[in-house]
Motif scaffolding. Structure first.
Motif, PDB file in Angstrom:
ATOM      1  N   UNK A   1       0.845  -1.182   0.000  1.00  0.00           N
ATOM      2  CA  UNK A   1       0.000   0.000   0.000  1.00  0.00           C
ATOM      3  C   UNK A   1       0.888   1.242   0.000  1.00  0.00           C
ATOM      4  N   UNK A   2       0.998   1.905  -1.152  1.00  0.00           N
ATOM      5  CA  UNK A   2       1.884   3.064  -1.276  1.00  0.00           C
ATOM      6  C   UNK A   2       1.356   4.291  -0.547  1.00  0.00           C
ATOM      7  N   UNK A   3       0.077   4.317  -0.170  1.00  0.00           N
ATOM      8  CA  UNK A   3      -0.463   5.486   0.533  1.00  0.00           C
ATOM      9  C   UNK A   3       0.113   5.621   1.944  1.00  0.00           C
ATOM     10  N   UNK A   4       0.701   4.549   2.469  1.00  0.00           N
ATOM     11  CA  UNK A   4       1.276   4.621   3.810  1.00  0.00           C
ATOM     12  C   UNK A   4       2.752   5.012   3.793  1.00  0.00           C
ATOM     13  N   UNK A   5       3.368   5.030   2.624  1.00  0.00           N
ATOM     14  CA  UNK A   5       4.780   5.388   2.527  1.00  0.00           C
ATOM     15  C   UNK A   5       4.955   6.892   2.624  1.00  0.00           C
ATOM     16  N   UNK A   6       6.133   7.308   3.073  1.00  0.00           N
ATOM     17  CA  UNK A   6       6.464   8.727   3.147  1.00  0.00           C
ATOM     18  C   UNK A   6       7.743   8.990   2.359  1.00  0.00           C
ATOM     19  N   UNK A   7       7.791  10.152   1.718  1.00  0.00           N
ATOM     20  CA  UNK A   7       8.996  10.603   1.043  1.00  0.00           C
ATOM     21  C   UNK A   7       9.916  11.215   2.081  1.00  0.00           C
ATOM     22  N   UNK A   8      11.213  10.977   1.950  1.00  0.00           N
ATOM     23  CA  UNK A   8      12.182  11.498   2.908  1.00  0.00           C
ATOM     24  C   UNK A   8      12.954  12.647   2.267  1.00  0.00           C
ATOM     25  N   UNK A   9      12.974  13.778   2.961  1.00  0.00           N
ATOM     26  CA  UNK A   9      13.739  14.939   2.541  1.00  0.00           C
ATOM     27  C   UNK A   9      14.904  15.104   3.509  1.00  0.00           C
ATOM     28  N   UNK A  10      16.146  14.797   3.086  1.00  0.00           N
ATOM     29  CA  UNK A  10      17.281  15.018   3.979  1.00  0.00           C
ATOM     30  C   UNK A  10      17.552  16.518   4.110  1.00  0.00           C
ATOM     31  N   UNK A  11      17.688  16.992   5.314  1.00  0.00           N
ATOM     32  CA  UNK A  11      17.960  18.404   5.580  1.00  0.00           C
ATOM     33  C   UNK A  11      19.447  18.515   5.892  1.00  0.00           C
ATOM     34  N   UNK A  12      20.164  19.241   5.040  1.00  0.00           N
ATOM     35  CA  UNK A  12      21.619  19.327   5.152  1.00  0.00           C
ATOM     36  C   UNK A  12      22.084  20.717   5.580  1.00  0.00           C
ATOM     37  N   UNK A  13      23.237  20.741   6.226  1.00  0.00           N
ATOM     38  CA  UNK A  13      23.878  22.012   6.585  1.00  0.00           C
ATOM     39  C   UNK A  13      24.599  22.533   5.348  1.00  0.00           C
ATOM     40  N   UNK A  14      25.141  23.739   5.434  1.00  0.00           N
ATOM     41  CA  UNK A  14      25.868  24.336   4.308  1.00  0.00           C
ATOM     42  C   UNK A  14      27.087  23.503   3.933  1.00  0.00           C
ATOM     43  N   UNK A  15      27.604  22.725   4.871  1.00  0.00           N
ATOM     44  CA  UNK A  15      28.761  21.862   4.580  1.00  0.00           C
ATOM     45  C   UNK A  15      28.343  20.506   4.009  1.00  0.00           C
ATOM     46  N   UNK A  16      27.033  20.256   3.915  1.00  0.00           N
ATOM     47  CA  UNK A  16      26.543  19.011   3.342  1.00  0.00           C
ATOM     48  C   UNK A  16      26.201  17.932   4.349  1.00  0.00           C
ATOM     49  N   UNK A  17      26.441  18.183   5.634  1.00  0.00           N
ATOM     50  CA  UNK A  17      26.139  17.196   6.673  1.00  0.00           C
ATOM     51  C   UNK A  17      24.619  17.077   6.848  1.00  0.00           C
ATOM     52  N   UNK A  18      24.112  15.851   6.904  1.00  0.00           N
ATOM     53  CA  UNK A  18      22.690  15.629   7.143  1.00  0.00           C
ATOM     54  C   UNK A  18      22.389  15.911   8.615  1.00  0.00           C
ATOM     55  N   UNK A  19      21.591  16.955   8.880  1.00  0.00           N
ATOM     56  CA  UNK A  19      21.312  17.373  10.246  1.00  0.00           C
ATOM     57  C   UNK A  19      19.888  17.037  10.690  1.00  0.00           C
ATOM     58  N   UNK A  20      19.053  16.608   9.761  1.00  0.00           N
ATOM     59  CA  UNK A  20      17.684  16.262  10.082  1.00  0.00           C
ATOM     60  C   UNK A  20      17.060  15.608   8.855  1.00  0.00           C
ATOM     61  N   UNK A  21      15.828  15.170   8.978  1.00  0.00           N
ATOM     62  CA  UNK A  21      15.093  14.626   7.840  1.00  0.00           C
ATOM     63  C   UNK A  21      13.617  14.902   8.046  1.00  0.00           C
ATOM     64  N   UNK A  22      12.927  15.203   6.955  1.00  0.00           N
ATOM     65  CA  UNK A  22      11.475  15.366   6.970  1.00  0.00           C
ATOM     66  C   UNK A  22      10.876  14.202   6.225  1.00  0.00           C
ATOM     67  N   UNK A  23       9.820  13.630   6.748  1.00  0.00           N
ATOM     68  CA  UNK A  23       9.092  12.554   6.087  1.00  0.00           C
ATOM     69  C   UNK A  23       7.749  13.123   5.661  1.00  0.00           C
ATOM     70  N   UNK A  24       7.400  12.981   4.384  1.00  0.00           N
ATOM     71  CA  UNK A  24       6.221  13.653   3.848  1.00  0.00           C
ATOM     72  C   UNK A  24       5.300  12.678   3.127  1.00  0.00           C
ATOM     73  N   UNK A  25       3.996  12.868   3.341  1.00  0.00           N
ATOM     74  CA  UNK A  25       2.965  12.169   2.592  1.00  0.00           C
ATOM     75  C   UNK A  25       1.712  13.039   2.634  1.00  0.00           C
ATOM     76  N   UNK A  26       1.315  13.574   1.484  1.00  0.00           N
ATOM     77  CA  UNK A  26       0.163  14.477   1.412  1.00  0.00           C
ATOM     78  C   UNK A  26      -1.144  13.799   1.783  1.00  0.00           C
ATOM     79  N   UNK A  27      -1.181  12.459   1.753  1.00  0.00           N
ATOM     80  CA  UNK A  27      -2.406  11.721   2.041  1.00  0.00           C
ATOM     81  C   UNK A  27      -2.541  11.325   3.507  1.00  0.00           C
ATOM     82  N   UNK A  28      -1.577  11.711   4.340  1.00  0.00           N
ATOM     83  CA  UNK A  28      -1.612  11.336   5.758  1.00  0.00           C
ATOM     84  C   UNK A  28      -1.708  12.580   6.631  1.00  0.00           C
ATOM     85  N   UNK A  29      -2.101  12.388   7.862  1.00  0.00           N
ATOM     86  CA  UNK A  29      -2.128  13.467   8.839  1.00  0.00           C
ATOM     87  C   UNK A  29      -1.240  13.080  10.004  1.00  0.00           C
ATOM     88  N   UNK A  30      -0.276  13.902  10.359  1.00  0.00           N
ATOM     89  CA  UNK A  30       0.134  15.112   9.665  1.00  0.00           C
ATOM     90  C   UNK A  30       0.873  14.779   8.366  1.00  0.00           C
TER      91      UNK A  30
END
Length: 159
Positions: A1-30
């Motif tokens: 079921x692909x509606x339960x999957x979330x896209x991952x957005x890696x949040x990087x610093x100016x030096x390229x280090x991954x400092x966080x990640x956002x998980x997104x799915x427009x069909x879910x709350x939140x």
């Protein structure tokens, strides 16, 4: 079921280090979740390396603009209670900035916050509004309804 999957957005610093990640799915709350908690950041920070920057609302809309060849950036904190951070101002020194935020109260408040912080630092700042609508519209919804983002942003050709 692909509606339960979330896209991952890696949040990087100016030096390229991954400092966080956002998980997104427009069909879910939140729609968006943080992998780790942390302060709001600019995404993607590398967009500040170009002279023309479009500030939008949300990682998804930002990536949609990038897919069109438009240099965009967003705050990972959204427009709600997380306003523009003055710590980001120096990244925009001498740049040409356009904002295109959701047509709701939070988007308008964020536009005002951005303008208050950047108007004396940038070469120009332009607030772009979506055509009048009875409901909230964002970049993705505008494009899905057949809107022309290049014309709306005042670009004469694809970038």
């Amino acid at each position: 079921d692909t509606s339960s999957e979330r896209y991952v957005f890696p949040i990087r610093s100016i030096t390229g280090k991954c400092v966080n990640a956002r998980l997104h799915n427009s069909n879910k709350t939140p729609k968006s979740l943080y992998y780790q908690s942390g302060e709001a950041r600019l995404f993607p920070i590398t967009s500040t390396m170009k002279s023309q920057i479009v500030i939008c609302e949300g990682e998804w809309d930002c990536m949609v603009l990038h897919s069109l060849g438009i240099n965009a950036i967003t705050s990972t904190g959204g427009a709600g209670t997380n306003k523009w951070s003055p710590a980001w101002n120096d990244y925009f020194q001498g740049k040409f900035v356009k904002t295109i935020l959701d047509n709701d109260i939070a988007g308008e408040e964020m536009e005002n916050s951005i303008n208050d912080n950047l108007h004396n630092l940038v070469k120009s700042i332009e607030i772009i509004k979506f055509p009048k609508s009875d409901k909230k519209v964002d970049v993705t919804e505008y494009l899905q309804k057949g809107g022309d983002m290049f014309s709306l942003l005042g670009y004469t050709k694809r970038r």
